[in-house]
Design a protein around this motif. Structure first.
Motif, short mmCIF file in Angstrom:
data_model
loop_
_atom_site.label_atom_id
_atom_site.label_comp_id
_atom_site.label_asym_id
_atom_site.label_seq_id
_atom_site.Cartn_x
_atom_site.Cartn_y
_atom_site.Cartn_z
N ALA A 202 0.87 -0.98 -0.07
CA ALA A 202 0.05 -0.29 0.05
C ALA A 202 0.76 1.27 -0.07
N GLY A 203 1.98 1.24 -0.14
CA GLY A 203 3.11 2.11 -0.03
C GLY A 203 3.64 2.79 1.40
N PHE A 204 3.41 2.12 2.32
CA PHE A 204 3.90 2.40 3.49
C PHE A 204 5.48 1.80 3.91
N SER A 205 6.27 2.38 4.49
CA SER A 205 7.57 2.07 4.81
C SER A 205 7.25 1.12 6.20
N LEU B 97 -7.61 -2.77 8.05
CA LEU B 97 -6.85 -2.26 8.84
C LEU B 97 -6.22 -1.34 7.64
N VAL B 98 -5.42 -1.91 6.55
CA VAL B 98 -4.96 -1.66 5.57
C VAL B 98 -5.75 -0.61 4.98
N GLN B 99 -7.06 -0.95 4.61
CA GLN B 99 -8.01 0.23 4.20
C GLN B 99 -8.36 1.39 5.06
N THR B 100 -8.38 1.11 6.12
CA THR B 100 -8.44 2.47 7.20
C THR B 100 -7.18 3.48 7.11
N VAL B 101 -5.80 2.63 7.41
CA VAL B 101 -4.74 3.67 7.37
C VAL B 101 -4.55 4.23 5.82
N GLU B 102 -5.08 3.50 4.89
CA GLU B 102 -4.75 3.96 3.51
C GLU B 102 -5.71 5.35 3.20
N ASP B 103 -7.01 5.20 3.88
CA ASP B 103 -8.12 6.19 3.81
C ASP B 103 -7.49 7.35 4.55
N ALA B 104 -7.01 7.07 5.68
CA ALA B 104 -6.33 8.33 6.56
C ALA B 104 -5.44 8.96 5.92
N ARG B 105 -4.48 8.33 5.19
CA ARG B 105 -3.40 8.79 4.64
C ARG B 105 -3.81 9.75 3.29
N SER B 106 -4.81 9.28 2.51
CA SER B 106 -5.35 10.06 1.39
C SER B 106 -6.05 11.20 1.99
N ARG B 107 -6.56 11.42 3.10
CA ARG B 107 -7.25 12.58 3.51
C ARG B 107 -6.04 13.54 4.31
#
Length: 413
Positions: A27-30, A311-321
């Motif tokens: 998902a692009g996180f380190s 969880l992946v979806q949650t942190v991706e969405d938070a990052r996109s915001r």
């Protein structure tokens, strides 16, 4: 090894932890993942249902796992309790809900090793336990057993039922035990399993045979999960391989013919656990750090992978915001998405397991009535199958079916 700073630290290198680390990295996180990899062959396998197969396909991992797993086309349940109100045998076929198979069964150590290889290519995999972890306003600071440190904005606790991360985050856990031991083994047998998983319900719990792939000239193989009393487990632990295989063969009524053990057996005490909350500031719990119950209906890792996908979806969405994805507020959608599913599985498995252990006639009658309903009422049976392999409600993006290709329209002359 030098200290590291990453977006996300995953604590635990079992199947759930490695899967979480790979998914977050893609998902692009380190990502750094720290934990010991259990490579022991102890007879344990994992039945991955349809939503879990979609998850691994979305990550591009299924091609390396496909040929190591056996499809599960049917699931049969047999009442072997000798109850006065005997339940009918019920067989569930994946074809009834439009699937070629409910999922696939793979040896746990094989799955973990494949995931570890994939993780090494995608992220920082540290085969070392976390010795301590501190939660700070802007992140977490973990000290590993080798003395090195990892700093991250978020820690994902996938470090099991005795989770150090959960303890340090002051998240309460309620545990309970069952008067059962689960014996696990890989078996070679005379007759083919025909891609059918068979679960015998006994007074000490289920005894389940799950298909496996052929291996090294062994054409017919299955895995065993057999719940039994502490006393019977102690007695059977002392048996030689031939005698134990004979008792397994007797328990399943010779269903698959003559049997032989294919490797070492494992014996595991049965327990359950639930937690007061799934998230905190800079922490999210997944897998057996968040929930634990007996291995009935193959729900364990499938539930854990739904944790991971949500969880992946949650942190991706938070990052996109543009939000800090490690805050309690940013993680709340994950907790909200998972509470109901976890509660349903934990309580459902607990109820089924305790109903088998009880010899109270009304309990037997209710269990038998349920099986009659599943056998006789097609829509109810199909609803149960869908709930078992896909769950109700919206699945996370990583578990959604791939979009159908549009058929090109033809121009009319």
């Amino acid at each position: 090894m030098a200290d590291e700073k990453v977006d996300i630290l995953v604590a635990g290198a079992g199947a759930a932890g490695l899967s979480a680390a790979i998914a977050l990295a893609q998902a692009g996180f380190s990502v750094a993942c720290a934990g010991q990899i259990d490579r022991r062959a102890n007879g344990r396998t994992v039945a991955l249902f349809e939503s879990s197969l979609r998850f691994y396909k979305a990550l591009g991992l299924w091609p390396r796992l496909r040929d190591l797993a056996a499809p599960l086309a049917k699931i049969a349940m047999v009442d072997a309790t000798n109850a006065r109100f005997a339940a009918p045998s019920v067989t569930f076929a994946a074809s009834e809900i439009g699937l070629a198979a409910f999922g696939a069964n793979i040896e746990n150590n094989v799955l973990v090793e494949e995931l570890a290889q994939a993780a090494r290519a995608a992220l920082s995999l540290r085969e070392c336990l976390i010795a301590d972890i501190r939660f700070e306003p802007g992140g977490v600071d973990a000290t590993l057993a080798d003395g090195s440190r990892i700093r991250a904005a978020l820690v994902v606790a996938a470090d099991g039922r005795q989770s150090l991360v959960r303890s340090r985050a002051a998240i309460e856990a309620r545990s309970w035990t069952y008067p059962q031991i689960a014996a696990t083994a890989l078996l070679a047998h005379e007759k083919p399993h025909r891609d059918i998983s068979t679960e015998f319900h006994t007074r000490s719990g289920p005894c389940t045979l799950v298909p496996l792939r052929p291996r090294d000239g062994l054409a017919h193989r299955s895995s065993l999960v057999w719940l039994m009393s502490d006393a019977e487990a102690e007695r059977r632990r002392a048996l030689n391989d031939e005698a134990l295989a004979g008792e397994i063969e007797d328990q399943v009524g010779g269903l698959l013919g003559a049997m032989a053990l294919d490797g070492a057996c494992g014996f595991f005490p049965m327990a359950g656990m639930s937690v007061s909350r799934l998230t905190g500031e800079r922490v999210a719990l997944v897998g057996e750090a968040a929930h634990l119950f007996p291995p009935l209906a193959a729900q364990g890792l499938n539930l854990s992978l739904r944790d991971v996908a949500a969880l992946v979806q949650t942190v991706e969405d938070a990052r996109s915001r543009g939000e800090d994805f490690g805050t309690l507020e940013a993680l709340e959608p994950y907790a909200a998405a998972r509470r109901g599913d976890i509660s349903l599985r934990t309580n459902g498995v607990d109820l089924l397991n305790r109903s088998l252990l009880s010899e109270f006639a009304p309990v037997d009658l209710m269990r038998s009535a349920g099986f009659f309903a599943f056998a006789a009422i097609g829509p109810l049976r199909r609803a149960l199958m869908r709930e078992g392999v896909l769950t109700h409600g919206d699945l996370p993006r990583l578990m959604q079916p791939p979009p159908r290709r549009k058929t090109p329209s033809r121009a009319h002359a």
